[in-house]
Scaffold this motif. Structure first.
Motif, PDB file in Angstrom:
ATOM      1  N   GLU A  89      36.306  28.715  39.383  1.00  0.00           N
ATOM      2  CA  GLU A  89      35.768  30.054  39.619  1.00  0.00           C
ATOM      3  C   GLU A  89      35.534  30.286  41.097  1.00  0.00           C
ATOM      4  O   GLU A  89      35.942  31.288  41.659  1.00  0.00           O
ATOM      5  CB  GLU A  89      34.458  30.232  38.873  1.00  0.00           C
ATOM      6  N   PHE A  93      37.469  32.961  43.603  1.00  0.00           N
ATOM      7  CA  PHE A  93      36.878  34.060  44.336  1.00  0.00           C
ATOM      8  C   PHE A  93      37.282  34.056  45.798  1.00  0.00           C
ATOM      9  O   PHE A  93      37.495  35.094  46.390  1.00  0.00           O
ATOM     10  CB  PHE A  93      35.358  33.984  44.238  1.00  0.00           C
ATOM     11  N   GLU A 138      54.463  61.739  49.888  1.00  0.00           N
ATOM     12  CA  GLU A 138      53.561  62.855  49.587  1.00  0.00           C
ATOM     13  C   GLU A 138      53.339  63.741  50.797  1.00  0.00           C
ATOM     14  O   GLU A 138      53.311  64.950  50.675  1.00  0.00           O
ATOM     15  CB  GLU A 138      52.230  62.320  49.069  1.00  0.00           C
TER      16      GLU A 138
ATOM     17  N   GLU B  11      23.406  32.999  43.751  1.00  0.00           N
ATOM     18  CA  GLU B  11      24.382  32.153  44.458  1.00  0.00           C
ATOM     19  C   GLU B  11      24.827  32.838  45.736  1.00  0.00           C
ATOM     20  O   GLU B  11      25.422  33.920  45.701  1.00  0.00           O
ATOM     21  CB  GLU B  11      25.629  31.943  43.596  1.00  0.00           C
ATOM     22  N   ARG B  13      27.166  32.024  47.783  1.00  0.00           N
ATOM     23  CA  ARG B  13      28.612  32.155  47.952  1.00  0.00           C
ATOM     24  C   ARG B  13      29.145  33.378  47.222  1.00  0.00           C
ATOM     25  O   ARG B  13      30.020  34.088  47.699  1.00  0.00           O
ATOM     26  CB  ARG B  13      29.319  30.895  47.425  1.00  0.00           C
ATOM     27  N   MET B  14      28.589  33.584  46.034  1.00  0.00           N
ATOM     28  CA  MET B  14      29.004  34.750  45.262  1.00  0.00           C
ATOM     29  C   MET B  14      28.647  36.044  45.988  1.00  0.00           C
ATOM     30  O   MET B  14      29.449  36.967  46.075  1.00  0.00           O
ATOM     31  CB  MET B  14      28.315  34.699  43.887  1.00  0.00           C
ATOM     32  N   LEU B  17      31.015  36.523  48.836  1.00  0.00           N
ATOM     33  CA  LEU B  17      32.335  36.932  48.358  1.00  0.00           C
ATOM     34  C   LEU B  17      32.375  38.433  48.065  1.00  0.00           C
ATOM     35  O   LEU B  17      33.220  39.175  48.582  1.00  0.00           O
ATOM     36  CB  LEU B  17      32.669  36.153  47.086  1.00  0.00           C
ATOM     37  N   PHE B  21      34.354  41.569  50.255  1.00  0.00           N
ATOM     38  CA  PHE B  21      35.349  42.485  49.709  1.00  0.00           C
ATOM     39  C   PHE B  21      34.903  43.941  49.799  1.00  0.00           C
ATOM     40  O   PHE B  21      35.696  44.823  50.098  1.00  0.00           O
ATOM     41  CB  PHE B  21      35.669  42.119  48.254  1.00  0.00           C
ATOM     42  N   LYS B 103      32.202  37.221  34.370  1.00  0.00           N
ATOM     43  CA  LYS B 103      32.619  36.149  35.265  1.00  0.00           C
ATOM     44  C   LYS B 103      33.489  35.162  34.487  1.00  0.00           C
ATOM     45  O   LYS B 103      33.179  34.889  33.325  1.00  0.00           O
ATOM     46  CB  LYS B 103      31.394  35.405  35.800  1.00  0.00           C
ATOM     47  N   PRO B 104      34.517  34.595  35.084  1.00  0.00           N
ATOM     48  CA  PRO B 104      34.946  34.875  36.460  1.00  0.00           C
ATOM     49  C   PRO B 104      35.763  36.159  36.503  1.00  0.00           C
ATOM     50  O   PRO B 104      36.443  36.495  35.558  1.00  0.00           O
ATOM     51  CB  PRO B 104      35.825  33.675  36.772  1.00  0.00           C
ATOM     52  N   PHE B 105      35.690  36.843  37.621  1.00  0.00           N
ATOM     53  CA  PHE B 105      36.434  38.094  37.734  1.00  0.00           C
ATOM     54  C   PHE B 105      37.200  38.104  39.040  1.00  0.00           C
ATOM     55  O   PHE B 105      36.866  37.370  39.981  1.00  0.00           O
ATOM     56  CB  PHE B 105      35.486  39.282  37.690  1.00  0.00           C
ATOM     57  N   SER B 106      38.232  38.893  39.074  1.00  0.00           N
ATOM     58  CA  SER B 106      38.966  39.062  40.325  1.00  0.00           C
ATOM     59  C   SER B 106      38.173  40.004  41.218  1.00  0.00           C
ATOM     60  O   SER B 106      37.725  41.059  40.782  1.00  0.00           O
ATOM     61  CB  SER B 106      40.346  39.634  40.039  1.00  0.00           C
ATOM     62  N   PRO B 107      37.989  39.656  42.464  1.00  0.00           N
ATOM     63  CA  PRO B 107      37.274  40.541  43.389  1.00  0.00           C
ATOM     64  C   PRO B 107      37.893  41.928  43.432  1.00  0.00           C
ATOM     65  O   PRO B 107      37.191  42.923  43.608  1.00  0.00           O
ATOM     66  CB  PRO B 107      37.429  39.833  44.729  1.00  0.00           C
ATOM     67  N   LEU B 108      39.200  41.979  43.238  1.00  0.00           N
ATOM     68  CA  LEU B 108      39.862  43.281  43.296  1.00  0.00           C
ATOM     69  C   LEU B 108      39.424  44.167  42.141  1.00  0.00           C
ATOM     70  O   LEU B 108      39.305  45.378  42.272  1.00  0.00           O
ATOM     71  CB  LEU B 108      41.376  43.094  43.273  1.00  0.00           C
ATOM     72  N   ILE B 109      39.208  43.528  40.996  1.00  0.00           N
ATOM     73  CA  ILE B 109      38.719  44.287  39.846  1.00  0.00           C
ATOM     74  C   ILE B 109      37.347  44.868  40.165  1.00  0.00           C
ATOM     75  O   ILE B 109      37.073  46.038  39.912  1.00  0.00           O
ATOM     76  CB  ILE B 109      38.612  43.363  38.611  1.00  0.00           C
ATOM     77  N   SER B 167      46.152  65.645  52.579  1.00  0.00           N
ATOM     78  CA  SER B 167      47.322  64.953  53.142  1.00  0.00           C
ATOM     79  C   SER B 167      48.549  64.976  52.241  1.00  0.00           C
ATOM     80  O   SER B 167      49.610  64.505  52.635  1.00  0.00           O
ATOM     81  CB  SER B 167      47.018  63.497  53.497  1.00  0.00           C
ATOM     82  N   LYS B 168      48.390  65.483  51.045  1.00  0.00           N
ATOM     83  CA  LYS B 168      49.557  65.599  50.179  1.00  0.00           C
ATOM     84  C   LYS B 168      50.116  67.006  50.282  1.00  0.00           C
ATOM     85  O   LYS B 168      49.377  67.986  50.228  1.00  0.00           O
ATOM     86  CB  LYS B 168      49.163  65.378  48.719  1.00  0.00           C
TER      87      LYS B 168
END
Lengths: 222, 222
Positions: A89, A93, A138, B11, B13-14, B17, B21, B103-109, B167-168
């Motif tokens: 995990e 990350f 676009e 945590e 570190r979490m 992280l 992002f 958890k665990p998850f992708s940071p992008l999610i 911008s479109k």
DNA sequence: TAAAATCGTTATAGAGTTGTGACATTTCTA
DNA sequence: TAGAAATGTCACAACTCTATAACGATTTTA
């Protein structure tokens, strides 16, 4: 366009399994049997669209490869983990992977995840980047060296068509059919003139429009 | 506008992280290392826009913090759960959280969920600022260089639609469909006239309405 | 009710886009 | 290397698209 996928796993049966399933979905597969080879192949194949990494590999393990690639690119990465541990995990990350699939897994699940990730990443691309050229479909503009230039309707269609057939030589006849329409009966010289105008607007990226003497034109990043 | 997000996780570190992002997405981050600190920070920072709570924390756990905050505010809350259990689900319903991420998850999610929730919550605000232009949807006015100008109904809808598609390039047909209605069968020239009137009212910001010859119009802050 | 604001349409001048042919240049071939 | 073929480049005329003003009809406001 055929998407290119790099698979790294030290078990050849596993590689073959994944490869077979993905080829059936019309992906192009590149296989690496360890982490170092994966990095080599990633560097030598400049247009890989997705990476699948086994975590447990001799040499550089999956996490190391993942971090290495993430330094260079935002390309989607899927990790294959034997079992999710606390350690995994934390690795996950920080290494920047997009998805995790726990072994053993159903190949169909893998295929589904790959398809979803490819679609999420490239599905609704309105901005196409090739070398120093950025085409914004676009905004109807191109950006080269921070300079924005408008494209006329014909220019945009021409450039888009050529990019979508990247590296393939397209004859003037096909260009006329696809951009001017099947019923259009003008001279083929028209294409040349428009290519000329495009090259001028593309400026430093003008070389991307390559003349294939006797055949037509192609778009290729030099 | 920079949105402020409170993160509570024991945590470090979490926290780091997630924080990394989200900062990359231009959010301002406030970190709490346990539930009680989270409540303190929520009370002392009056304009937090979103809260992310780990469920498992020493002291007050995530659910308690969630309920506490929900007493005071409708601010969006995301819960990080280690694994969804029956109990979690029940908690979830009563605690008032808006989203759950396992958890665990992708940071992008996580980033995607945060973005979506921020947009859902604050996206339809009534005052829109772009460059020197301020559009007040409730007052039906624009403000440019401290000068207030009324917009007619058509003008307002037109400007709002264009800004929301910033911008479109939008074709006249799409503008007619969306602002005049699908059944409207007037000429496309009508759009031009209204763009002209808008530009006059926008005065110094008139350049924000960009003509894309052969395509339509777009709103773009120069 | 009169005045003002809003709206859609039309006409026209002006600006950008396009196709074509002429000629220059490059590449290929005998 | 000369000539042929293919392509690049340029200028121009035709064409298309857009900005703008003016007008009448309708709705809103005072």
């Amino acid at each position: 366009m055929k998407r290119k996928i790099l698979i790294a796993d030290d078990e050849s049966r596993m590689r073959r399994l994944i490869s077979d399933f993905l080829k059936r979905e019309n992906y192009e597969i590149i296989e690496a049997s360890d982490g170092d080879e994966a990095i080599d192949l990633f560097l030598s194949n400049k247009n890989i669209d997705l990476v699948i990494l086994d975590v447990m590999m001799p040499g550089s393990d999956g996490w190391e490869v993942c971090e290495y690639i993430r330094e260079l690119s935002n390309i989607p990465i899927i990790m294959l983990t034997a079992k999710v541990t606390e350690n995994d995990e934390l690795h996950g990350f920080t290494s920047g992977a997009d998805e995790y699939i726990t072994k053993p897994f159903s190949p169909l699940i893998l295929v589904a995840r790959v398809n979803a990730l490819i679609k999420r990443t490239y599905g609704n691309e309105s901005i196409i980047v090739r070398g120093i050229l950025t085409l914004d479909l676009e905004a109807k503009t191109i950006i080269i060296n921070n300079k924005i230039t408008n494209l006329s309707s014909t220019e945009l269609k021409l450039l888009e068509f050529l990019i979508k057939n990247e590296s393939k030589v397209i004859s003037r006849e096909i260009l006329l059919d696809n951009i001017w329409g099947f019923d259009y009966d003008g001279t083929a010289r028209t294409v040349d003139t428009h290519m000329n105008r495009l090259r001028i607007k593309l400026a430093e990226a003008g070389d991307y429009l390559v003349t294939a003497r006797g055949y037509g034109y192609k778009f290729e990043v030099v």
